[in-house]
Design a protein around this motif. Structure first.
Motif, PDB file in Angstrom:
ATOM      1  N   PRO A 166      37.452  15.355   4.994  1.00  0.00           N
ATOM      2  CA  PRO A 166      37.118  15.530   3.728  1.00  0.00           C
ATOM      3  C   PRO A 166      37.131  16.952   3.186  1.00  0.00           C
ATOM      4  O   PRO A 166      37.492  17.384   2.048  1.00  0.00           O
ATOM      5  N   LEU A 167      36.574  17.984   4.111  1.00  0.00           N
ATOM      6  CA  LEU A 167      36.613  19.312   3.587  1.00  0.00           C
ATOM      7  C   LEU A 167      38.036  19.971   3.800  1.00  0.00           C
ATOM      8  O   LEU A 167      38.226  20.711   2.464  1.00  0.00           O
ATOM      9  N   LEU A 168      38.956  19.535   4.406  1.00  0.00           N
ATOM     10  CA  LEU A 168      40.271  19.854   4.186  1.00  0.00           C
ATOM     11  C   LEU A 168      40.911  19.437   2.664  1.00  0.00           C
ATOM     12  O   LEU A 168      41.701  20.134   2.394  1.00  0.00           O
ATOM     13  N   ARG A 169      40.676  18.159   2.562  1.00  0.00           N
ATOM     14  CA  ARG A 169      41.145  17.675   1.365  1.00  0.00           C
ATOM     15  C   ARG A 169      40.668  18.453   0.320  1.00  0.00           C
ATOM     16  O   ARG A 169      41.363  18.533  -0.600  1.00  0.00           O
ATOM     17  N   GLU A 170      39.520  18.626   0.079  1.00  0.00           N
ATOM     18  CA  GLU A 170      39.169  19.432  -1.021  1.00  0.00           C
ATOM     19  C   GLU A 170      39.680  20.807  -1.105  1.00  0.00           C
ATOM     20  O   GLU A 170      39.892  21.006  -2.327  1.00  0.00           O
ATOM     21  N   ARG A 171      39.967  21.370  -0.009  1.00  0.00           N
ATOM     22  CA  ARG A 171      40.625  22.756  -0.071  1.00  0.00           C
ATOM     23  C   ARG A 171      42.236  22.623  -0.510  1.00  0.00           C
ATOM     24  O   ARG A 171      42.711  23.401  -1.289  1.00  0.00           O
ATOM     25  N   LEU A 172      42.780  21.364  -0.075  1.00  0.00           N
ATOM     26  CA  LEU A 172      43.938  21.063  -0.292  1.00  0.00           C
ATOM     27  C   LEU A 172      44.233  20.680  -1.995  1.00  0.00           C
ATOM     28  O   LEU A 172      45.187  21.246  -2.559  1.00  0.00           O
ATOM     29  N   GLU A 173      43.364  20.108  -2.393  1.00  0.00           N
ATOM     30  CA  GLU A 173      43.251  19.618  -4.000  1.00  0.00           C
ATOM     31  C   GLU A 173      43.050  20.586  -4.813  1.00  0.00           C
ATOM     32  O   GLU A 173      43.725  20.919  -5.994  1.00  0.00           O
ATOM     33  N   SER A 174      42.305  21.781  -4.288  1.00  0.00           N
ATOM     34  CA  SER A 174      41.858  22.951  -5.053  1.00  0.00           C
ATOM     35  C   SER A 174      43.033  24.160  -4.984  1.00  0.00           C
ATOM     36  O   SER A 174      43.007  24.865  -5.977  1.00  0.00           O
ATOM     37  N   VAL A 204      42.481  16.331  14.035  1.00  0.00           N
ATOM     38  CA  VAL A 204      41.591  16.855  13.175  1.00  0.00           C
ATOM     39  C   VAL A 204      40.132  16.180  13.397  1.00  0.00           C
ATOM     40  O   VAL A 204      40.168  14.886  13.050  1.00  0.00           O
ATOM     41  N   PRO A 205      39.103  16.656  13.683  1.00  0.00           N
ATOM     42  CA  PRO A 205      37.870  15.916  13.779  1.00  0.00           C
ATOM     43  C   PRO A 205      37.600  15.278  12.271  1.00  0.00           C
ATOM     44  O   PRO A 205      37.565  15.822  11.189  1.00  0.00           O
ATOM     45  N   ALA A 237      45.275  17.906   6.386  1.00  0.00           N
ATOM     46  CA  ALA A 237      44.755  17.001   5.886  1.00  0.00           C
ATOM     47  C   ALA A 237      45.556  15.574   5.617  1.00  0.00           C
ATOM     48  O   ALA A 237      45.356  14.530   5.502  1.00  0.00           O
ATOM     49  N   LEU A 238      46.995  15.956   5.628  1.00  0.00           N
ATOM     50  CA  LEU A 238      48.008  15.080   5.336  1.00  0.00           C
ATOM     51  C   LEU A 238      48.587  14.455   6.618  1.00  0.00           C
ATOM     52  O   LEU A 238      49.026  13.400   6.621  1.00  0.00           O
ATOM     53  N   ALA A 239      48.195  14.868   7.877  1.00  0.00           N
ATOM     54  CA  ALA A 239      48.411  14.154   9.070  1.00  0.00           C
ATOM     55  C   ALA A 239      48.004  12.686   9.251  1.00  0.00           C
ATOM     56  O   ALA A 239      47.056  12.471   9.058  1.00  0.00           O
ATOM     57  N   PRO A 240      48.978  11.508   9.605  1.00  0.00           N
ATOM     58  CA  PRO A 240      48.519  10.478   9.530  1.00  0.00           C
ATOM     59  C   PRO A 240      47.526  10.225  10.700  1.00  0.00           C
ATOM     60  O   PRO A 240      47.709  10.878  11.884  1.00  0.00           O
ATOM     61  N   LEU A 241      46.505   9.521  10.503  1.00  0.00           N
ATOM     62  CA  LEU A 241      45.333   9.219  11.447  1.00  0.00           C
ATOM     63  C   LEU A 241      44.547  10.621  11.860  1.00  0.00           C
ATOM     64  O   LEU A 241      44.073  10.687  12.847  1.00  0.00           O
ATOM     65  N   GLY A 242      45.112  11.758  11.080  1.00  0.00           N
ATOM     66  CA  GLY A 242      44.345  13.003  11.613  1.00  0.00           C
ATOM     67  C   GLY A 242      45.090  13.445  12.814  1.00  0.00           C
ATOM     68  O   GLY A 242      44.523  14.389  13.712  1.00  0.00           O
ATOM     69  N   LEU A 243      45.921  12.765  13.267  1.00  0.00           N
ATOM     70  CA  LEU A 243      46.780  13.209  14.277  1.00  0.00           C
ATOM     71  C   LEU A 243      48.104  14.144  13.959  1.00  0.00           C
ATOM     72  O   LEU A 243      48.823  13.748  13.363  1.00  0.00           O
ATOM     73  N   GLY A 261      40.676   9.591   6.752  1.00  0.00           N
ATOM     74  CA  GLY A 261      40.450   9.646   4.980  1.00  0.00           C
ATOM     75  C   GLY A 261      39.568   8.837   4.536  1.00  0.00           C
ATOM     76  O   GLY A 261      39.142   8.744   3.350  1.00  0.00           O
ATOM     77  N   GLY A 262      38.802   7.834   5.264  1.00  0.00           N
ATOM     78  CA  GLY A 262      37.848   7.044   4.975  1.00  0.00           C
ATOM     79  C   GLY A 262      37.952   5.775   4.581  1.00  0.00           C
ATOM     80  O   GLY A 262      37.290   4.868   4.116  1.00  0.00           O
ATOM     81  N   GLN A 263      39.378   5.023   4.828  1.00  0.00           N
ATOM     82  CA  GLN A 263      39.727   3.789   4.444  1.00  0.00           C
ATOM     83  C   GLN A 263      39.565   2.884   5.830  1.00  0.00           C
ATOM     84  O   GLN A 263      39.750   3.102   6.822  1.00  0.00           O
ATOM     85  N   PRO A 264      38.571   1.931   5.519  1.00  0.00           N
ATOM     86  CA  PRO A 264      38.296   0.720   6.485  1.00  0.00           C
ATOM     87  C   PRO A 264      39.715   0.398   7.193  1.00  0.00           C
ATOM     88  O   PRO A 264      40.596  -0.019   6.557  1.00  0.00           O
ATOM     89  N   VAL A 265      39.569   0.323   8.620  1.00  0.00           N
ATOM     90  CA  VAL A 265      40.694  -0.358   9.278  1.00  0.00           C
ATOM     91  C   VAL A 265      40.773  -1.726   8.993  1.00  0.00           C
ATOM     92  O   VAL A 265      39.440  -2.361   9.690  1.00  0.00           O
ATOM     93  N   PRO A 266      41.540  -2.527   8.861  1.00  0.00           N
ATOM     94  CA  PRO A 266      41.534  -4.149   8.887  1.00  0.00           C
ATOM     95  C   PRO A 266      41.077  -4.606   9.979  1.00  0.00           C
ATOM     96  O   PRO A 266      41.799  -4.081  11.312  1.00  0.00           O
ATOM     97  N   THR A 267      40.452  -5.584   9.957  1.00  0.00           N
ATOM     98  CA  THR A 267      39.994  -6.274  11.578  1.00  0.00           C
ATOM     99  C   THR A 267      41.112  -6.854  11.980  1.00  0.00           C
ATOM    100  O   THR A 267      41.149  -6.475  13.342  1.00  0.00           O
ATOM    101  N   GLU A 268      42.155  -7.236  11.449  1.00  0.00           N
ATOM    102  CA  GLU A 268      43.487  -7.740  12.222  1.00  0.00           C
ATOM    103  C   GLU A 268      43.923  -6.642  13.011  1.00  0.00           C
ATOM    104  O   GLU A 268      44.368  -6.932  14.220  1.00  0.00           O
ATOM    105  N   ARG A 269      44.016  -5.399  12.360  1.00  0.00           N
ATOM    106  CA  ARG A 269      44.739  -4.370  13.264  1.00  0.00           C
ATOM    107  C   ARG A 269      43.840  -4.051  14.460  1.00  0.00           C
ATOM    108  O   ARG A 269      44.389  -3.758  15.462  1.00  0.00           O
TER     109      ARG A 269
END
Length: 671
Positions: free
Chosen positions: A329-337, A323-324, A277-283, A87-95
């Motif tokens: 982002p393209l799937l999310r656009e479709r989902l929102e529209s 999901v690649p 697009a809702l699948a966690p981590l695209g998995l 989804g574009g969120q940076p993974v915390p370095t701790e994780r």
């Protein structure tokens, strides 16, 4: 949700990029300034592969690493991590650091911060020859803390742009594939005939796709699903797809290819695809997709296989599909529209509910046969059951990243807090059942923090108190006693706000325990006394006996033997009234110890013999052996070594089966 019938496409292989691979290999061998100056480089060489999502940058990095390790240049293997979620969120370095340590077989302390974990990682990589592959880095701040202090390692970073601030980074910027390699990639989907009969159309297709592997794969999948269509037909359709003027020019080929493929899907399959697009981590696996779309597990599995065959998802491990990242982002656009927010929220809720049920089954299979949990499990559909604990443990292990991500996303959503709390509770129980509290402590720490976030947002004082107590316990267990003390005090306030006597009593006792660990005997005794007062008022006798014992131990540490004897005697009386013979025996043993410290050895000897009789009555072999050893120590101090030897021999006979004696000593300066 069937796809059009067509030839089965071959697996996508690595194509082209020979110039880039050669340049990257050359960059590894180039001497740095430290080497030229005759010094050993303090840090590893950092190679940067920069390019847009969909350009094949990750595939190139993977091929480079594969060739390096196959050649034996980095014999200790590869560590890899993705630094940005789909989804574009940076993974915390701790994780990231914790995950890399886990790949090395090292468990980072529960609740450890970024600095501690990255230091552990650097120590673990010292002396190794490894490749560290950091995919999809958002910026240099994500990469820098993970760099080893070891020039024998190599770091390969993948990013969209430069990593300014990292010294000595060697960048390699990639664009599209060359026409020959792009056509070879297409050939893997379409077969050679349609390419060779119209080579100009094939070259035109590679230009329309900008040479981007992700766009070419989608185009190849479209052709593979339509064996009667020519490459020229596809070109005509691609040219007819309008571009979004607000989209960057370099991103348009992929968006165009995706739109063509998406709009050619049957409506149910298209809906399922955008819900990914809702699948966690695209998995996603068949259960995830089944819950999202509200279809059967078998239909979901069939559709996922079709998506994988035509490049829309990638096959992963353990029946999972990815999901690649460039498509999310393209799937999310479709989902929102195309989907109403309420429908999206319902799909997300169904997915979380299915996950909760699977986790409940995962835990239930560890229960004994005939238990209520196993009976409930037997009533579940076969698809929601596990054959045995080993199968459930394997499922939990392979799904762990997606499960934890689902919990984080549910909490961040803010609209599904009830489901989020159920999901977290199910995760805690499943991890504990399969791994135990100690092994699962790092995951449990993160889950309790999520519970705390929900409780604070919703003003749930009871849940807030419970989360703070759990976090504080984990802090205390890993030596962060002062952090634990702060959380125990906050839990006490939350327990009072909730009017929860259990939470307040537990918090007061834990505050006392923290002060005891810090060696502040006076404050420890004060807080134990407060907790005891509450237990006396509520007539909670087992807790009273335990707290009398804790008070006795603190007074013993402080050298206040008169008060220690009084409290230990009260503890012994409490255990006797409860019929707890082992507890009574241990309390008597501590009374004997305090009597010895107070200079009353004969009284100590008689009390210890009384404790042995009590332990013998309880038929607790390990406790009896420990008390025999305790008595032997007392006899040694009284100058009777022969009797002491007899009691030690008796303890040895009790422990002949290999069991170890209980440790019943309480610390004291006199020990």
């Amino acid at each position: 949700m069937d796809f059009d019938e067509g030839a089965e496409p071959s697996r996508v292989r690595f194509f082209g990029r020979q110039r880039e691979l050669k340049a990257l290999r050359a960059d590894i061998e180039v001497a740095g300034l430290d080497t030229i100056a005759g010094r050993k480089a303090p840090h590893p060489r950092v190679l940067l592969i920069a390019g847009r999502p969909g350009s094949g940058r990750t595939t190139l990095a993977g091929e480079l690493v594969r060739r390096l390790t196959a050649g034996g240049e980095y014999g200790d293997g590869v560590l890899s991590a993705r630094l940005t979620e789909p989804g574009g969120q940076p993974v915390p370095t701790e994780r990231t650091a914790r995950d890399l340590l886990a790949d090395l077989g090292i468990t980072g302390p529960a609740g450890a911060d970024e600095d501690e974990l990255t230091q552990l990682l650097r120590e673990a990589l010292a002396g190794r020859r490894m490749v560290l592959l950091l995919d999809d880095a958002a910026d240099a701040d994500q990469v820098a803390p993970l760099l080893p202090d070891n020039s024998d390692c190599l770091v390969v970073a993948v990013a969209q742009g430069p990593l300014t601030g990292i010294p000595g980074v060697r960048p390699c910027t990639i664009g599209g594939l060359d026409p020959k390699s792009a056509i070879e990639l297409l050939d893997g989907f379409t077969g050679s005939v349609r390419i060779t009969v119209d080579p100009q159309a094939a070259e035109a297709l590679t230009e329309l796709c900008g040479g981007q592997p992700a766009a070419l794969i989608l185009a190849g999948g479209w052709l593979a699903a339509r064996p009667m269509s020519s490459v020229a037909d596809l070109n005509k359709r691609l040219r007819s797809v309008s571009d979004d003027p607000d989209r960057p020019t370099a991103a348009r080929p992929l968006a165009r290819a995706f739109r063509l493929v998406y709009e050619a899907l049957p409506s149910p399959a298209a809906r399922l695809l955008r819900l990914l697009a809702l699948a966690p981590l695209g998995l996603a696996d068949a259960h995830t997709v089944s819950a999202l779309a509200g279809c059967s597990v078998s239909a979901a599995r069939s559709t996922l296989e079709g998506f994988a065959a035509f490049g829309l998802v990638r096959e992963g491990n353990a029946d999972q599909y990815e999901v690649p990242g460039c498509l999310v982002p393209l799937l999310r656009e479709r989902l929102e529209s195309e989907d109403r927010p309420a429908e999206v929220q319902l799909a997300r809720a169904r997915m979380l509910e299915r996950t909760v049920r699977l986790l409940q089954a995962c835990r239930a299979v560890t229960e004994p046969e005939g238990s209520s949990a196993r009976r409930r499990l037997a009533g579940q559909p076969r698809a929601l059951r596990f054959a045995d604990p080993a199968t459930a443990a394997a499922w939990l292990r392979t799904r762990q990243p997606a499960l934890l991500a689902a919990a984080r996303l549910a909490v961040a959503d803010g609209e599904l807090d009830t489901l989020a709390r159920r999901l977290i509770a199910a995760l805690v129980r499943a991890f504990t059942a399969h791994r135990g509290d100690e092994a699962a402590a790092p995951e449990l720490y993160g889950l309790h923090r999520l519970v705390l976030d929900v409780a604070e947002r919703r003003g749930l004082h009871r849940e807030r108190a419970a989360a703070l107590l759990n976090l504080a316990d984990l802090d205390a267990r890993t030596g962060r006693t002062r952090d634990a003390l702060v959380r125990y005090r906050a839990a006490l306030d939350a327990g009072r706000d909730a009017n929860d006597p259990y939470a307040t009593g537990r918090a007061m006792e834990s505050v006392g325990g923290a002060y005891q660990e810090l060696g502040d005997w006076q404050r420890a005794a004060d807080w134990y006394g407060r907790a005891l007062t509450q237990r006396l008022a509520r007539d909670e006798r087992a807790d009273q006996a335990r707290l009398y014992g804790r008070l006795g131990a603190v007074h013993t540490y402080a050298g206040r033997y008169g008060e220690a004897l009084r409290d230990w005697r009260a503890a012994a009386a409490g255990y006797r009234r409860l019929g707890d013979l082992p507890g009574h025996a241990r309390a008597l043993s501590e009374i004997a110890r305090v009597q010895e410290y107070a200079g009353r050895p004969q009284e100590s000897l008689r009390t210890c013999e009384e404790a042995i009789a009590c332990a013998r009555q309880a038929k607790d072999v390990r406790l009896l052996a420990a008390l025999q050893l305790r008595l032997a120590d007392t006899l040694d101090r009284l100058g009777d070594p022969a009797a002491a030897r007899l009691h030690r021999a008796a303890a040895d006979r009790l422990l002949e089966n290999g069991a170890s004696a209980y440790e019943i000593r309480s610390a004291s300066a006199k020990d």
